[in-house]
Design an enzyme around this catalytic site. Structure first.
Site, PDB file in Angstrom:
ATOM      1  N   TRP A   1     -40.700  -6.649  39.159  1.00  0.00           N
ATOM      2  CA  TRP A   1     -39.985  -7.096  40.622  1.00  0.00           C
ATOM      3  C   TRP A   1     -40.843  -7.886  41.249  1.00  0.00           C
ATOM      4  CZ3 TRP A   1     -34.875  -6.324  40.338  1.00  0.00           C
ATOM      5  CH2 TRP A   1     -34.285  -5.330  39.486  1.00  0.00           C
TER       6      TRP A   1
ATOM      7  N   GLY B   1     -30.437 -18.107  39.224  1.00  0.00           N
ATOM      8  CA  GLY B   1     -31.655 -18.561  39.122  1.00  0.00           C
ATOM      9  C   GLY B   1     -31.907 -19.985  39.778  1.00  0.00           C
TER      10      GLY B   1
ATOM     11  N   CYS C   1      -8.366 -10.559  71.105  1.00  0.00           N
ATOM     12  CA  CYS C   1      -7.234 -11.797  70.650  1.00  0.00           C
ATOM     13  C   CYS C   1      -6.195 -11.720  71.558  1.00  0.00           C
ATOM     14  CB  CYS C   1      -6.807 -11.341  69.193  1.00  0.00           C
ATOM     15  SG  CYS C   1      -5.830  -9.821  69.027  1.00  0.00           S
TER      16      CYS C   1
ATOM     17  N   HIS D   1      -6.803  -3.171  65.579  1.00  0.00           N
ATOM     18  CA  HIS D   1      -8.187  -3.706  66.028  1.00  0.00           C
ATOM     19  C   HIS D   1      -8.901  -2.733  66.852  1.00  0.00           C
ATOM     20  CE1 HIS D   1      -6.775  -8.074  65.859  1.00  0.00           C
ATOM     21  NE2 HIS D   1      -6.424  -7.753  64.786  1.00  0.00           N
TER      22      HIS D   1
ATOM     23  N   THR E   1     -29.526 -16.309  34.118  1.00  0.00           N
ATOM     24  CA  THR E   1     -29.758 -14.793  34.636  1.00  0.00           C
ATOM     25  C   THR E   1     -29.187 -13.957  34.121  1.00  0.00           C
ATOM     26  OG1 THR E   1     -30.310 -15.847  36.832  1.00  0.00           O
ATOM     27  CG2 THR E   1     -29.841 -13.578  36.878  1.00  0.00           C
TER      28      THR E   1
ATOM     29  N   GLU F   1     -10.123  -2.699  70.054  1.00  0.00           N
ATOM     30  CA  GLU F   1      -9.897  -2.271  71.276  1.00  0.00           C
ATOM     31  C   GLU F   1      -8.633  -1.337  71.268  1.00  0.00           C
ATOM     32  OE1 GLU F   1     -10.150  -5.275  69.662  1.00  0.00           O
ATOM     33  OE2 GLU F   1     -10.491  -6.870  71.065  1.00  0.00           O
TER      34      GLU F   1
ATOM     35  N   ARG G   1     -26.104  -0.685  45.115  1.00  0.00           N
ATOM     36  CA  ARG G   1     -26.058   0.683  45.017  1.00  0.00           C
ATOM     37  C   ARG G   1     -27.163   1.054  45.985  1.00  0.00           C
ATOM     38  NH1 ARG G   1     -26.768  -2.298  40.770  1.00  0.00           N
ATOM     39  NH2 ARG G   1     -29.072  -2.207  40.692  1.00  0.00           N
TER      40      ARG G   1
ATOM     41  N   LEU H   1     -25.305  -6.400  38.920  1.00  0.00           N
ATOM     42  CA  LEU H   1     -24.656  -6.989  40.167  1.00  0.00           C
ATOM     43  C   LEU H   1     -23.542  -6.003  40.985  1.00  0.00           C
ATOM     44  CD1 LEU H   1     -23.810 -10.188  38.602  1.00  0.00           C
ATOM     45  CD2 LEU H   1     -25.719  -9.795  39.867  1.00  0.00           C
TER      46      LEU H   1
HETATM   47  N1  LIG Z   1     -36.522 -13.980  41.844  1.00  0.00           N
HETATM   48  C1  LIG Z   1     -35.287 -14.183  42.163  1.00  0.00           C
HETATM   49  O1  LIG Z   1     -34.527 -14.011  43.142  1.00  0.00           O
HETATM   50  C2  LIG Z   1     -34.432 -14.467  40.864  1.00  0.00           C
HETATM   51  C3  LIG Z   1     -33.231 -14.276  41.100  1.00  0.00           C
HETATM   52  C4  LIG Z   1     -32.186 -14.776  40.068  1.00  0.00           C
HETATM   53  C5  LIG Z   1     -32.583 -14.896  38.685  1.00  0.00           C
HETATM   54  N2  LIG Z   1     -34.056 -14.997  38.609  1.00  0.00           N
HETATM   55  C6  LIG Z   1     -34.718 -15.497  37.532  1.00  0.00           C
HETATM   56  O2  LIG Z   1     -34.312 -16.946  37.082  1.00  0.00           O
HETATM   57  C7  LIG Z   1     -34.490 -16.984  35.712  1.00  0.00           C
HETATM   58  C8  LIG Z   1     -32.903 -17.567  35.329  1.00  0.00           C
HETATM   59  O3  LIG Z   1     -32.903 -18.797  35.737  1.00  0.00           O
HETATM   60  P1  LIG Z   1     -32.263 -20.197  35.286  1.00  0.00           P
HETATM   61  O4  LIG Z   1     -32.379 -21.155  35.881  1.00  0.00           O
HETATM   62  O5  LIG Z   1     -32.889 -19.963  33.658  1.00  0.00           O
HETATM   63  O6  LIG Z   1     -30.778 -19.661  35.026  1.00  0.00           O
HETATM   64  P2  LIG Z   1     -29.390 -19.448  36.142  1.00  0.00           P
HETATM   65  O7  LIG Z   1     -29.683 -20.674  37.085  1.00  0.00           O
HETATM   66  O8  LIG Z   1     -29.196 -18.126  36.456  1.00  0.00           O
HETATM   67  O9  LIG Z   1     -28.381 -20.097  35.221  1.00  0.00           O
HETATM   68  C9  LIG Z   1     -28.503 -21.361  34.726  1.00  0.00           C
HETATM   69  C10 LIG Z   1     -27.314 -21.452  33.821  1.00  0.00           C
HETATM   70  O10 LIG Z   1     -26.082 -21.260  34.492  1.00  0.00           O
HETATM   71  C11 LIG Z   1     -25.168 -22.206  34.123  1.00  0.00           C
HETATM   72  N3  LIG Z   1     -24.597 -22.790  35.169  1.00  0.00           N
HETATM   73  C12 LIG Z   1     -25.352 -23.347  36.268  1.00  0.00           C
HETATM   74  N4  LIG Z   1     -24.535 -24.026  36.938  1.00  0.00           N
HETATM   75  C13 LIG Z   1     -23.240 -24.067  36.540  1.00  0.00           C
HETATM   76  C14 LIG Z   1     -22.164 -24.854  37.075  1.00  0.00           C
HETATM   77  N5  LIG Z   1     -22.093 -25.507  37.938  1.00  0.00           N
HETATM   78  N6  LIG Z   1     -21.308 -24.655  35.903  1.00  0.00           N
HETATM   79  C15 LIG Z   1     -21.281 -23.982  34.985  1.00  0.00           C
HETATM   80  N7  LIG Z   1     -22.388 -23.399  34.581  1.00  0.00           N
HETATM   81  C16 LIG Z   1     -23.188 -23.559  35.348  1.00  0.00           C
HETATM   82  C17 LIG Z   1     -25.586 -23.290  33.198  1.00  0.00           C
HETATM   83  O11 LIG Z   1     -25.254 -22.570  31.771  1.00  0.00           O
HETATM   84  P3  LIG Z   1     -25.381 -23.815  30.575  1.00  0.00           P
HETATM   85  O12 LIG Z   1     -26.619 -24.503  30.567  1.00  0.00           O
HETATM   86  O13 LIG Z   1     -25.008 -23.237  29.490  1.00  0.00           O
HETATM   87  O14 LIG Z   1     -24.619 -24.973  30.957  1.00  0.00           O
HETATM   88  C18 LIG Z   1     -27.280 -23.226  33.228  1.00  0.00           C
HETATM   89  O15 LIG Z   1     -28.130 -23.284  32.408  1.00  0.00           O
HETATM   90  C19 LIG Z   1     -34.631 -15.674  35.024  1.00  0.00           C
HETATM   91  O16 LIG Z   1     -35.977 -15.590  34.943  1.00  0.00           O
HETATM   92  C20 LIG Z   1     -34.403 -14.682  36.209  1.00  0.00           C
HETATM   93  O17 LIG Z   1     -35.118 -13.464  36.165  1.00  0.00           O
HETATM   94  C21 LIG Z   1     -34.926 -14.842  39.741  1.00  0.00           C
END
Ligand SMILES: NC(=O)c1ccc[n+]([C@@H]2O[C@H](COP(=O)([O-])OP(=O)(O)OC[C@H]3O[C@@H](n4cnc5c(N)ncnc54)[C@H](OP(=O)(O)O)[C@@H]3O)[C@@H](O)[C@H]2O)c1
Length: 377
Positions: free
Chosen positions: A165, A295, A70, A44, A191, A46, A202, A199
């Site tokens: 972006w 997403g 602790c 820890h 996504t 300390e 970096r 993921l």
């Molecule tokens: N601006 C941002 O911060 C940001 C971040 C991330 C993504 N995005 C954008 O978001 C878009 C994608 O979003 P999206 O809504 O189409 O996709 P998503 O939320 O990434 O993925 C949705 C898919 O994930 C699977 N899923 C979701 N919940 C689940 C669960 N409980 N168990 C198992 N599978 C699960 C399902 O597949 P099935 O349909 O096959 O069941 C669902 O169709 C892209 O354009 C990406 O560029 C933007």
């Protein structure tokens, strides 16, 4: 205490499920020993600060520490014992240990031994540093956090799915920093198929860092014969865990495992995994925090099931101005402001032209999804 916080920060992302802690000893206003908790099971902060002093601290020395020491032996011995036997007579503490079994006990032990204890110095900063640990130790389950980057009019992507972006460089670097903190990142199949993200974290001057990478894919739509997503093919693929159901097909599960990718097949009557089952499984595996990066479908399902504990929303000064742009949430409906989801313990940061709003999610008594009332209402 600010210096002790800096020391604590050196453990960023490395101490799970333990907290980050920094400590130092000051004699006549001069720092004479410093320490930080580097990893779970390690010494820890300390004790390291005392060790760094190299000899008993002088009379009048003060120990500064970001978290209540602790008072139980654990794996490394009670820090309160080490402090008392060092002869230090003044301890200044940032945050109280949130564990209800310990909170305040360390202070009582020190005071009973005649040590003066000053508490609550930079308490907010010291608590915020350990938002994952605080949740883990009080709730006994991982902190499920969601990050979204949105335009001023609430879109996360164009109608075409284009989302790179929305925010600028400073905000994207900040995301990398949170990726570096959380032991796991999660995305939905949509996504992965749309963006094929790495993921990884970096950050400049640091080697690339790969936390556990969860892909939620109930039907294993992301597993294809060619052009596998990079999270299934890169050097870190053994850190990818696909979260699916028995509806995904054993052939695909086998293929993933042959690639070295892990699969969590959680029983579900539908093609979607129940997030409370996922939460339980993470707790079993001692994964104390998950950073969900959208997403909209994944985020909305999590919210509908009241499973988001913490939210990070980056706002970019951009208007997408498209009625069919994709918004951060989908398929939910709220009719009264009283039923809106709110954040508490809110923090704001300015990152270049963008802002980050983050906070703990506070659910209303009842919520709506489509036409159906759900939740506790
Ligand atoms: N601006 C941002 O911060 C940001 C971040 C991330 C993504 N995005 C954008 O978001 C878009 C994608 O979003 P999206 O809504 O189409 O996709 P998503 O939320 O990434 O993925 C949705 C898919 O994930 C699977 N899923 C979701 N919940 C689940 C669960 N409980 N168990 C198992 N599978 C699960 C399902 O597949 P099935 O349909 O096959 O069941 C669902 O169709 C892209 O354009 C990406 O560029 C933007």
């Amino acid at each position: 205490m600010r210096r002790a916080l800096e020391l604590a920060h050196t453990g960023w992302g490395c101490t799970h499920p333990n907290p980050m802690v920094g400590a130092l000893i000051a004699e006549a206003g001069r720092i004479v020993g410093e320490g930080s908790h580097a990893q779970d099971g390690g010494p820890h902060a300390e004790r390291l600060a005392l060790l760094a002093r190299g000899k008993p601290p002088r009379p009048g020395a003060t120990l500064y520490v970001t978290l209540e020491p602790c008072s139980t032996p654990g794996r490394t011995g009670a820090c309160t014992d080490a402090i008392i036997s060092s002869g230090i007579r003044h301890v200044v503490v940032g945050a109280t240990d949130p564990n209800p079994a310990h909170a305040g006990r360390g202070f009582a032990v020190l005071r009973a031994a005649g040590v003066e204890v000053t508490t609550g110095v930079l308490a907010k900063e010291c608590e915020d540093l350990n938002l994952i640990f605080n949740h883990w130790i009080t709730a006994g389950s991982p902190l499920l956090a969601v990050k979204s980057a949105v335009t001023l009019d609430g879109s996360i992507a164009c109608r075409t799915g284009d989302s790179k972006w929305i925010t600028g460089e400073a905000a994207r670097a900040d995301v990398m920093n949170w990726r570096r903190l959380f032991p796991a990142i999660a995305v939905g199949a949509g996504t992965v198929m749309r963006d094929n993200p790495q993921l990884t974290a970096r950050l400049p001057d640091l080697a690339p860092w790969c936390p556990v990478r969860f892909v939620f894919d109930g039907l294993l739509r992301t597993v294809t014969d060619k052009n596998l997503p990079q999270v299934y093919a890169d050097a870190y693929r053994e850190r990818t865990i696909v979260v699916t159901t028995q509806h995904g097909g054993m052939g695909y599960v086998r293929k993933l495992r042959e690639l070295g990718v892990q699969v969590w097949c959680l029983p579900s009557p539908a093609q979607r995994v129940n997030f409370s089952d996922f939460r339980r499984k993470c707790a079993e595996e001692r994964i104390c925090g998950v950073f969900f990066e959208g997403g909209p479908q994944l985020t909305s399902q999590l919210l509908r099931e009241r499973q988001i504990d913490y939210l990070f929303v980056y706002h970019a000064p951009v208007l997408l101005a498209d009625g069919k742009g994709r918004s951060m949430l989908t398929g939910l409906r709220t009719e009264r402001l009283l039923d809106a989801v709110r954040l508490t313990d809110v923090q704001h940061s300015i990152l270049g032209d963008d802002t980050l709003t983050r906070g703990r999610v506070k659910y209303p008594e009842r919520m709506f999804a489509d036409e159906t009332v759900f939740g506790l209402g």
